[in-house]
Design an enzyme around this catalytic site. Structure first.
Site, short mmCIF file in Angstrom:
data_model
loop_
_atom_site.label_atom_id
_atom_site.label_comp_id
_atom_site.label_asym_id
_atom_site.label_seq_id
_atom_site.Cartn_x
_atom_site.Cartn_y
_atom_site.Cartn_z
N TYR A 151 -1.05 7.80 3.28
CA TYR A 151 0.28 7.17 3.27
C TYR A 151 0.47 6.47 1.91
CZ TYR A 151 4.05 4.42 5.61
OH TYR A 151 5.24 3.86 6.00
N ARG A 201 6.21 -14.10 4.59
CA ARG A 201 6.17 -15.25 3.68
C ARG A 201 6.93 -16.44 4.22
NH1 ARG A 201 9.50 -11.69 0.36
NH2 ARG A 201 7.93 -10.52 -0.78
N ARG A 231 17.05 4.00 10.28
CA ARG A 231 17.77 3.26 9.25
C ARG A 231 18.98 4.03 8.75
NH1 ARG A 231 12.29 2.94 5.40
NH2 ARG A 231 11.81 5.15 5.57
N GLU A 248 18.76 8.16 9.13
CA GLU A 248 17.39 8.71 9.15
C GLU A 248 16.86 8.68 10.58
OE1 GLU A 248 15.01 7.26 5.86
OE2 GLU A 248 13.21 7.37 7.12
N ARG A 253 1.74 -3.29 5.47
CA ARG A 253 2.56 -2.96 4.30
C ARG A 253 3.64 -4.01 4.08
NH1 ARG A 253 3.18 2.36 2.55
NH2 ARG A 253 5.44 2.18 2.45
N ASP A 303 2.34 5.39 -1.61
CA ASP A 303 3.63 5.16 -2.25
C ASP A 303 3.61 5.82 -3.63
OD1 ASP A 303 5.07 3.82 -0.31
OD2 ASP A 303 4.22 1.88 -0.82
N ARG A 308 4.34 13.12 10.87
CA ARG A 308 5.58 12.70 11.47
C ARG A 308 6.69 13.29 10.61
NH1 ARG A 308 7.39 11.90 16.24
NH2 ARG A 308 9.00 10.31 16.37
P1 FAD Z 1 5.63 15.52 -2.50
O1 FAD Z 1 6.72 14.74 -3.11
O2 FAD Z 1 5.70 15.85 -1.05
O3 FAD Z 1 5.50 16.88 -3.33
C1 FAD Z 1 4.76 17.97 -2.90
C2 FAD Z 1 5.49 19.22 -3.37
O4 FAD Z 1 4.66 20.35 -3.09
C3 FAD Z 1 6.80 19.46 -2.64
O5 FAD Z 1 7.84 19.64 -3.59
C4 FAD Z 1 6.55 20.73 -1.84
O6 FAD Z 1 7.70 21.54 -1.72
C5 FAD Z 1 5.47 21.40 -2.66
N1 FAD Z 1 4.64 22.31 -1.87
C6 FAD Z 1 3.94 22.02 -0.76
N2 FAD Z 1 3.31 23.11 -0.29
C7 FAD Z 1 3.63 24.12 -1.15
C8 FAD Z 1 3.31 25.50 -1.18
N3 FAD Z 1 2.55 26.06 -0.25
N4 FAD Z 1 3.78 26.24 -2.21
C9 FAD Z 1 4.58 25.70 -3.16
N5 FAD Z 1 4.92 24.39 -3.15
C10 FAD Z 1 4.46 23.61 -2.16
N6 FAD Z 1 7.24 5.63 -2.03
C11 FAD Z 1 7.57 4.49 -2.72
O7 FAD Z 1 6.86 4.12 -3.65
N7 FAD Z 1 8.69 3.77 -2.40
C12 FAD Z 1 9.52 4.14 -1.39
O8 FAD Z 1 10.53 3.48 -1.15
C13 FAD Z 1 9.20 5.32 -0.65
N8 FAD Z 1 9.99 5.73 0.36
C14 FAD Z 1 9.68 6.87 1.05
C15 FAD Z 1 10.52 7.25 2.09
C16 FAD Z 1 10.23 8.40 2.81
C17 FAD Z 1 11.14 8.80 3.93
C18 FAD Z 1 9.07 9.16 2.50
C19 FAD Z 1 8.74 10.39 3.29
C20 FAD Z 1 8.23 8.78 1.47
C21 FAD Z 1 8.52 7.62 0.75
N9 FAD Z 1 7.71 7.20 -0.32
C22 FAD Z 1 8.03 6.05 -1.02
C23 FAD Z 1 6.50 7.95 -0.71
C24 FAD Z 1 6.75 8.98 -1.81
O9 FAD Z 1 7.70 9.93 -1.39
C25 FAD Z 1 5.44 9.68 -2.14
O10 FAD Z 1 4.44 8.77 -2.49
C26 FAD Z 1 5.52 10.72 -3.27
O11 FAD Z 1 6.78 11.30 -3.40
C27 FAD Z 1 4.50 11.79 -3.00
O12 FAD Z 1 4.40 12.70 -4.07
P2 FAD Z 1 3.52 14.03 -3.89
O13 FAD Z 1 3.61 14.74 -5.19
O14 FAD Z 1 2.20 13.69 -3.34
O15 FAD Z 1 4.22 14.84 -2.71
N1 UDP Z 2 8.46 -1.72 10.42
C1 UDP Z 2 9.02 -2.33 11.52
N2 UDP Z 2 10.29 -2.78 11.45
C2 UDP Z 2 11.05 -2.65 10.34
C3 UDP Z 2 10.48 -2.03 9.21
C4 UDP Z 2 9.19 -1.56 9.29
O1 UDP Z 2 8.37 -2.45 12.55
O2 UDP Z 2 12.22 -3.08 10.35
C5 UDP Z 2 7.08 -1.22 10.52
C6 UDP Z 2 7.03 0.23 11.02
O3 UDP Z 2 5.86 0.38 11.80
C7 UDP Z 2 6.91 1.00 9.73
C8 UDP Z 2 6.01 0.08 8.92
O4 UDP Z 2 6.44 -1.24 9.27
O5 UDP Z 2 6.36 2.28 9.93
C9 UDP Z 2 6.06 0.27 7.42
O6 UDP Z 2 7.38 0.07 6.99
P1 UDP Z 2 7.92 0.64 5.61
O7 UDP Z 2 9.31 0.12 5.41
O8 UDP Z 2 6.91 0.37 4.58
O9 UDP Z 2 7.98 2.19 5.96
P2 UDP Z 2 8.41 3.48 5.09
O10 UDP Z 2 9.49 3.05 4.14
O11 UDP Z 2 7.16 3.95 4.41
O12 UDP Z 2 8.90 4.43 6.12
#
Ligand code: FAD
Ligand code: UDP
Length: 366
Positions: free
Chosen positions: A348, A176, A280, A300, A172, A350, A249
């Site tokens: 996984y 560069r 972070r 976090e 991911r 985005d 996780r």
């Molecule tokens: P979710 O957002 O999980 O929505 C699912 C919904 O279903 C939730 O509101 C939940 O409450 C509901 N639900 C589940 N089960 C039930 C049930 N039984 N009854 C009623 N409701 C229910 N993506 C990026 O592009 N850039 C980023 O920087 C980025 N950072 C992230 C950082 C973190 C820590 C995490 C965890 C994810 C990150 N993502 C990022 C990914 C991004 O969050 C997801 O791709 C996106 O939000 C997923 O959307 P979704 O609708 O699949 O799921």
């Molecule tokens: N990662 C790492 N060091 C960093 C940032 C990321 O080793 O400083 C690795 C780690 O395994 C992580 C993966 O790269 O799970 C993907 O990172 P990303 O920032 O895309 O993770 P997310 O924002 O989805 O948690």
């Protein structure tokens, strides 16, 4: 007669995009969510007039002009470019791995010198065909970067040895040989001006949403309400865990309001050594170039997942992928339910990938 065409379980990005497309096609939708707010993991809460990313930092990025235009219909995006820093043993390094990082580590100034240094380390490792995250990381950037910036972070993030993790996770991150700290290679990037809630509100405009409703608490009654279901929750839960529970996780967030204007000078600082328990610190105001008097920071912490805890990341190793494939096969026989999103597809994803997947599924099914 069912009252709705679609019952959409989950108001996250997948559910919201599907609902929006269905409404455009004249379909009547009911969206439910077990949380007390819409938006799933992109939800923001306003604290001290700052949009706080409640479920971890979210930076929108995509290479796909169609997806970029799609989200821009609902909200304008700012020019934020993600450039996280890595903190390791009291030193600061730039991410992703680029000429700035190589200079900070080795004092090398040209791409040729940096490539030579990495090649030397890759050769010494003897890895030719990487089989796991550790081997993949070493063969991309060498042992120094692996040990200082990857191993500790990865093993605490995933609660597993890097040798037991799939290599795609580390791919991911860009590597560069230019002095460019942009964490993403995509053409388009930014944060919605006014926060992600504006995007969700726009998608769900005119659509009935019921909050604090858990599908499994009232499955029979809710199912009767609509002709079809779009399910964005956990697929294993949908099928009563009959092939076993999928592993995830989890995370814990500790948010503090600080009586100072600027705490760390950057939105994202990663802590890459294993001894520090968090991965972070996010300083939310910097996503929107905020000038508020106070600041809000979130630590976090990775957290062992168990039933009942929030499932943030699917663990896409061979064991879990095999279980998921059994659920997927079962779901393909079910023509009244559409499964989509990070939890239902156990992927996984985005945000841009979720939107693409929801648009694709809405083209197929609507
Ligand atoms: P979710 O957002 O999980 O929505 C699912 C919904 O279903 C939730 O509101 C939940 O409450 C509901 N639900 C589940 N089960 C039930 C049930 N039984 N009854 C009623 N409701 C229910 N993506 C990026 O592009 N850039 C980023 O920087 C980025 N950072 C992230 C950082 C973190 C820590 C995490 C965890 C994810 C990150 N993502 C990022 C990914 C991004 O969050 C997801 O791709 C996106 O939000 C997923 O959307 P979704 O609708 O699949 O799921
Ligand atoms: N990662 C790492 N060091 C960093 C940032 C990321 O080793 O400083 C690795 C780690 O395994 C992580 C993966 O790269 O799970 C993907 O990172 P990303 O920032 O895309 O993770 P997310 O924002 O989805 O948690």
């Amino acid at each position: 007669m069912a009252e709705y065409d679609y019952l959409i379980v989950g108001s996250g990005l997948f559910g919201a995009v599907f609902a929006h497309e269905a409404k455009k096609k004249g379909q009547k939708c009911l969206v439910i969510d077990k949380r007390n707010h819409k938006g799933g993991n992109v939800f923001c809460e306003q604290i001290e007039n700052i949009n706080v990313h409640k479920y971890g930092a979210h930076i929108f990025h995509t290479n796909d002009k169609e997806i970029w235009n799609y989200v821009n219909q609902f909200v304008e995006f700012n020019r934020y470019t993600n450039s996280p820093l890595a903190f390791y043993k009291n030193e600061i390094y730039n991410l992703p791995f680029n000429m700035n990082t190589f200079y900070q580590l080795w004092g090398v100034k040209t791409p040729e010198e940096a490539k030579y240094k990495i090649e030397e380390q890759v050769k010494a490792s003897g890895i030719t065909n990487p089989q796991n995250l550790e081997e993949q990381a070493i063969s991309l950037v060498g042992i120094d970067i692996y040990e200082k910036l990857i191993k500790g972070y990865t093993e605490k993030q995933w609660g597993r040895k890097a040798t037991e993790l799939p290599s795609f996770i580390i791919k991911r991150l860009p590597v560069r040989f230019t002095y460019d700290n942009n964490y993403f290679n995509d053409k388009y990037q930014g944060i919605p001006i006014g926060g992600y809630n504006k995007l969700i509100e726009g998608l769900l405009e005119g659509i009935e949403v019921r909050l604090n409703v858990d599908f499994f608490a009232n499955r029979k009654e809710l199912t009767k309400l609509a002709k079809k279901i779009v399910f964005t929750g956990k697929i294993d839960e949908f099928y009563n865990n009959q092939f076993g529970s999928l592993e995830y996780r989890s995370l814990k967030f500790e948010t503090k309001i600080l009586d100072q204007e600027n705490f760390q000078g950057n939105a994202v600082v990663n802590y890459t050594e294993s001894q520090i328990p968090y991965t972070r610190i996010i300083e939310h105001k910097h996503f929107e170039f905020g000038t508020q008097k106070k600041t809000v920071v979130t630590y976090e912490y990775p957290d062992e997942w168990s039933l009942g805890k929030e499932s943030y990341y699917p663990v896409n190793d061979n064991k879990n992928n095999a279980i998921y494939n059994q659920y997927k096969t079962l779901s393909e026989k079910d023509n009244t339910v559409i499964f989509g999103g990070r939890l239902a597809e156990y992927k996984y994803y985005d945000m841009h990938q979720i939107i693409a997947s929801a648009l694709q599924k809405s083209k197929i099914f609507l």
